[in-house]
Design a protein around this motif. Structure first.
Motif, PDB file in Angstrom:
ATOM      1  N   THR A   4     -27.324  -1.606  54.116  1.00 48.85           N
ATOM      2  CA  THR A   4     -27.241  -0.406  53.281  1.00 48.85           C
ATOM      3  C   THR A   4     -25.805  -0.004  53.006  1.00 48.85           C
ATOM      4  O   THR A   4     -25.469   0.377  51.887  1.00 48.85           O
ATOM      5  CB  THR A   4     -28.010   0.756  53.947  1.00 48.85           C
ATOM      6  N   LYS A   5     -24.941  -0.088  54.003  1.00 50.14           N
ATOM      7  CA  LYS A   5     -23.543   0.319  53.802  1.00 50.14           C
ATOM      8  C   LYS A   5     -22.884  -0.539  52.717  1.00 50.14           C
ATOM      9  O   LYS A   5     -22.218  -0.022  51.829  1.00 50.14           O
ATOM     10  CB  LYS A   5     -22.776   0.222  55.123  1.00 50.14           C
ATOM     11  N   LYS A   6     -23.083  -1.866  52.777  1.00 51.34           N
ATOM     12  CA  LYS A   6     -22.513  -2.745  51.755  1.00 51.34           C
ATOM     13  C   LYS A   6     -23.135  -2.481  50.397  1.00 51.34           C
ATOM     14  O   LYS A   6     -22.451  -2.518  49.378  1.00 51.34           O
ATOM     15  CB  LYS A   6     -22.703  -4.216  52.132  1.00 51.34           C
ATOM     16  N   TRP A   7     -24.442  -2.208  50.375  1.00 46.82           N
ATOM     17  CA  TRP A   7     -25.112  -1.940  49.106  1.00 46.82           C
ATOM     18  C   TRP A   7     -24.557  -0.671  48.484  1.00 46.82           C
ATOM     19  O   TRP A   7     -24.343  -0.613  47.283  1.00 46.82           O
ATOM     20  CB  TRP A   7     -26.617  -1.810  49.326  1.00 46.82           C
ATOM     21  N   GLU A   8     -24.328   0.342  49.290  1.00 43.20           N
ATOM     22  CA  GLU A   8     -23.778   1.588  48.759  1.00 43.20           C
ATOM     23  C   GLU A   8     -22.335   1.395  48.306  1.00 43.20           C
ATOM     24  O   GLU A   8     -21.916   1.980  47.314  1.00 43.20           O
ATOM     25  CB  GLU A   8     -23.926   2.712  49.773  1.00 43.20           C
ATOM     26  N   GLN A   9     -21.562   0.555  49.006  1.00 42.66           N
ATOM     27  CA  GLN A   9     -20.201   0.238  48.566  1.00 42.66           C
ATOM     28  C   GLN A   9     -20.240  -0.476  47.214  1.00 42.66           C
ATOM     29  O   GLN A   9     -19.441  -0.184  46.320  1.00 42.66           O
ATOM     30  CB  GLN A   9     -19.493  -0.651  49.591  1.00 42.66           C
ATOM     31  N   SER A  10     -21.167  -1.409  47.069  1.00 42.86           N
ATOM     32  CA  SER A  10     -21.322  -2.141  45.817  1.00 42.86           C
ATOM     33  C   SER A  10     -21.693  -1.180  44.692  1.00 42.86           C
ATOM     34  O   SER A  10     -21.113  -1.230  43.607  1.00 42.86           O
ATOM     35  CB  SER A  10     -22.411  -3.213  45.982  1.00 42.86           C
ATOM     36  N   ALA A  11     -22.638  -0.287  44.949  1.00 43.07           N
ATOM     37  CA  ALA A  11     -23.058   0.695  43.942  1.00 43.07           C
ATOM     38  C   ALA A  11     -21.892   1.604  43.567  1.00 43.07           C
ATOM     39  O   ALA A  11     -21.667   1.871  42.382  1.00 43.07           O
ATOM     40  CB  ALA A  11     -24.239   1.509  44.448  1.00 43.07           C
ATOM     41  N   ALA A  12     -21.143   2.072  44.546  1.00 39.90           N
ATOM     42  CA  ALA A  12     -20.002   2.948  44.280  1.00 39.90           C
ATOM     43  C   ALA A  12     -18.970   2.226  43.412  1.00 39.90           C
ATOM     44  O   ALA A  12     -18.434   2.806  42.454  1.00 39.90           O
ATOM     45  CB  ALA A  12     -19.372   3.416  45.591  1.00 39.90           C
ATOM     46  N   LEU A  41     -48.762  15.192  53.419  1.00 37.07           N
ATOM     47  CA  LEU A  41     -47.817  16.214  53.874  1.00 37.07           C
ATOM     48  C   LEU A  41     -46.686  16.371  52.864  1.00 37.07           C
ATOM     49  O   LEU A  41     -46.176  15.379  52.329  1.00 37.07           O
ATOM     50  CB  LEU A  41     -47.223  15.835  55.233  1.00 37.07           C
ATOM     51  N   LEU A  42     -46.286  17.617  52.622  1.00 40.60           N
ATOM     52  CA  LEU A  42     -45.179  17.872  51.712  1.00 40.60           C
ATOM     53  C   LEU A  42     -43.884  17.334  52.325  1.00 40.60           C
ATOM     54  O   LEU A  42     -43.563  17.625  53.472  1.00 40.60           O
ATOM     55  CB  LEU A  42     -45.052  19.373  51.436  1.00 40.60           C
ATOM     56  N   SER A  43     -43.167  16.533  51.546  1.00 43.24           N
ATOM     57  CA  SER A  43     -41.913  15.924  52.001  1.00 43.24           C
ATOM     58  C   SER A  43     -40.850  16.139  50.936  1.00 43.24           C
ATOM     59  O   SER A  43     -41.144  16.562  49.824  1.00 43.24           O
ATOM     60  CB  SER A  43     -42.101  14.427  52.232  1.00 43.24           C
ATOM     61  N   ARG A  44     -39.616  15.821  51.309  1.00 46.62           N
ATOM     62  CA  ARG A  44     -38.497  15.922  50.370  1.00 46.62           C
ATOM     63  C   ARG A  44     -37.826  14.561  50.249  1.00 46.62           C
ATOM     64  O   ARG A  44     -37.426  13.973  51.244  1.00 46.62           O
ATOM     65  CB  ARG A  44     -37.495  16.971  50.837  1.00 46.62           C
ATOM     66  N   TYR A  45     -37.683  14.118  49.027  1.00 46.65           N
ATOM     67  CA  TYR A  45     -37.040  12.847  48.718  1.00 46.65           C
ATOM     68  C   TYR A  45     -35.588  13.138  48.330  1.00 46.65           C
ATOM     69  O   TYR A  45     -35.321  13.976  47.482  1.00 46.65           O
ATOM     70  CB  TYR A  45     -37.816  12.182  47.585  1.00 46.65           C
ATOM     71  N   ILE A  46     -34.659  12.458  48.985  1.00 47.29           N
ATOM     72  CA  ILE A  46     -33.230  12.612  48.705  1.00 47.29           C
ATOM     73  C   ILE A  46     -32.740  11.302  48.072  1.00 47.29           C
ATOM     74  O   ILE A  46     -32.477  10.327  48.772  1.00 47.29           O
ATOM     75  CB  ILE A  46     -32.436  12.927  49.994  1.00 47.29           C
ATOM     76  N   PRO A  47     -32.624  11.267  46.732  1.00 47.65           N
ATOM     77  CA  PRO A  47     -32.150  10.048  46.067  1.00 47.65           C
ATOM     78  C   PRO A  47     -30.703   9.727  46.448  1.00 47.65           C
ATOM     79  O   PRO A  47     -29.967  10.594  46.914  1.00 47.65           O
ATOM     80  CB  PRO A  47     -32.257  10.382  44.576  1.00 47.65           C
ATOM     81  N   ASP A  48     -30.292   8.485  46.207  1.00 44.25           N
ATOM     82  CA  ASP A  48     -28.968   8.017  46.637  1.00 44.25           C
ATOM     83  C   ASP A  48     -27.798   8.563  45.817  1.00 44.25           C
ATOM     84  O   ASP A  48     -26.798   8.998  46.382  1.00 44.25           O
ATOM     85  CB  ASP A  48     -28.911   6.486  46.600  1.00 44.25           C
ATOM     86  N   GLU A  62     -31.614   5.320  42.683  1.00 42.82           N
ATOM     87  CA  GLU A  62     -32.096   4.982  44.021  1.00 42.82           C
ATOM     88  C   GLU A  62     -31.931   3.492  44.224  1.00 42.82           C
ATOM     89  O   GLU A  62     -32.373   2.686  43.408  1.00 42.82           O
ATOM     90  CB  GLU A  62     -33.571   5.367  44.180  1.00 42.82           C
ATOM     91  N   ILE A  63     -31.290   3.103  45.324  1.00 36.92           N
ATOM     92  CA  ILE A  63     -31.095   1.697  45.661  1.00 36.92           C
ATOM     93  C   ILE A  63     -32.084   1.352  46.775  1.00 36.92           C
ATOM     94  O   ILE A  63     -32.040   1.955  47.838  1.00 36.92           O
ATOM     95  CB  ILE A  63     -29.659   1.435  46.139  1.00 36.92           C
ATOM     96  N   GLU A 100     -33.380  -2.505  42.696  1.00 36.28           N
ATOM     97  CA  GLU A 100     -33.758  -3.349  43.834  1.00 36.28           C
ATOM     98  C   GLU A 100     -32.665  -4.344  44.204  1.00 36.28           C
ATOM     99  O   GLU A 100     -32.681  -4.888  45.299  1.00 36.28           O
ATOM    100  CB  GLU A 100     -35.073  -4.066  43.538  1.00 36.28           C
ATOM    101  N   ASP A 101     -31.722  -4.581  43.291  1.00 37.58           N
ATOM    102  CA  ASP A 101     -30.586  -5.459  43.549  1.00 37.58           C
ATOM    103  C   ASP A 101     -29.324  -4.684  43.168  1.00 37.58           C
ATOM    104  O   ASP A 101     -29.027  -4.527  41.985  1.00 37.58           O
ATOM    105  CB  ASP A 101     -30.706  -6.730  42.713  1.00 37.58           C
ATOM    106  N   PRO A 102     -28.584  -4.150  44.155  1.00 33.34           N
ATOM    107  CA  PRO A 102     -27.435  -3.296  43.840  1.00 33.34           C
ATOM    108  C   PRO A 102     -26.373  -3.974  42.990  1.00 33.34           C
ATOM    109  O   PRO A 102     -25.655  -3.307  42.250  1.00 33.34           O
ATOM    110  CB  PRO A 102     -26.891  -2.894  45.207  1.00 33.34           C
ATOM    111  N   GLY A 103     -26.287  -5.284  43.043  1.00 30.81           N
ATOM    112  CA  GLY A 103     -25.322  -6.006  42.218  1.00 30.81           C
ATOM    113  C   GLY A 103     -25.650  -5.944  40.734  1.00 30.81           C
ATOM    114  O   GLY A 103     -24.805  -6.230  39.893  1.00 30.81           O
TER     115      GLY A 103
END
Length: 125
Positions: A4-12, A41-48, A62-63, A100-103
């Motif tokens: 996830t960390k690398k994927w978020e770096q790639s997205a950034a 159950l009621l939930s909260r989704y936090i997109p990326d 969302e990645i 589905e593919d951050p690249g």
């Protein structure tokens, strides 16, 4: 298991480099959530990420490496949220993008921009 960390770096990197992205932010402690139901159950989704394009569209990004039942429920909730806020018409134009593919984010976000990413898929090394 996805890195996830690398994927978020790639997205950034892609969001910083995309000529059609005016500004973006990692959705961390911003308070932007989308309500949905998970197993009743009621939930909260936090997109990326939240992105503003050169066409002044707001794109929720969302990645996801693997689309599970919960990820599918979140995506459907986001699509309903986008439809509702756009129908309201008071908060600009919104879109939802599940990646589905951050690249490939640069290529996929082209659908919402005037200026286009033309460098193909990106690989973080």
């Amino acid at each position: 298991m996805a890195d996830t960390k690398k994927w978020e770096q790639s997205a950034a990197f892609l969001l910083d480099s995309h000529p059609g992205v005016k500004r973006w932010v990692k959705n961390d402690r911003l308070g932007f959530t989308i309500p949905y139901r998970h197993r009743g159950l009621l939930s909260r989704y936090i997109p990326d990420f939240l992105v503003v394009t050169d066409r002044d569209e707001n794109v929720i990004v969302e990645i996801k490496g693997q689309v599970t039942d919960d990820a599918d429920a979140k995506a459907k909730a986001a699509e309903r949220w986008v439809e509702a806020v756009n129908r309201l018409g008071e908060h600009g134009e919104w879109r939802y993008l599940l990646v589905e593919d951050p690249g490939r984010l640069g290529i996929q976000i082209n659908a919402f921009t005037g200026s286009q990413w033309d460098e193909g898929p990106f690989e973080l090394t």
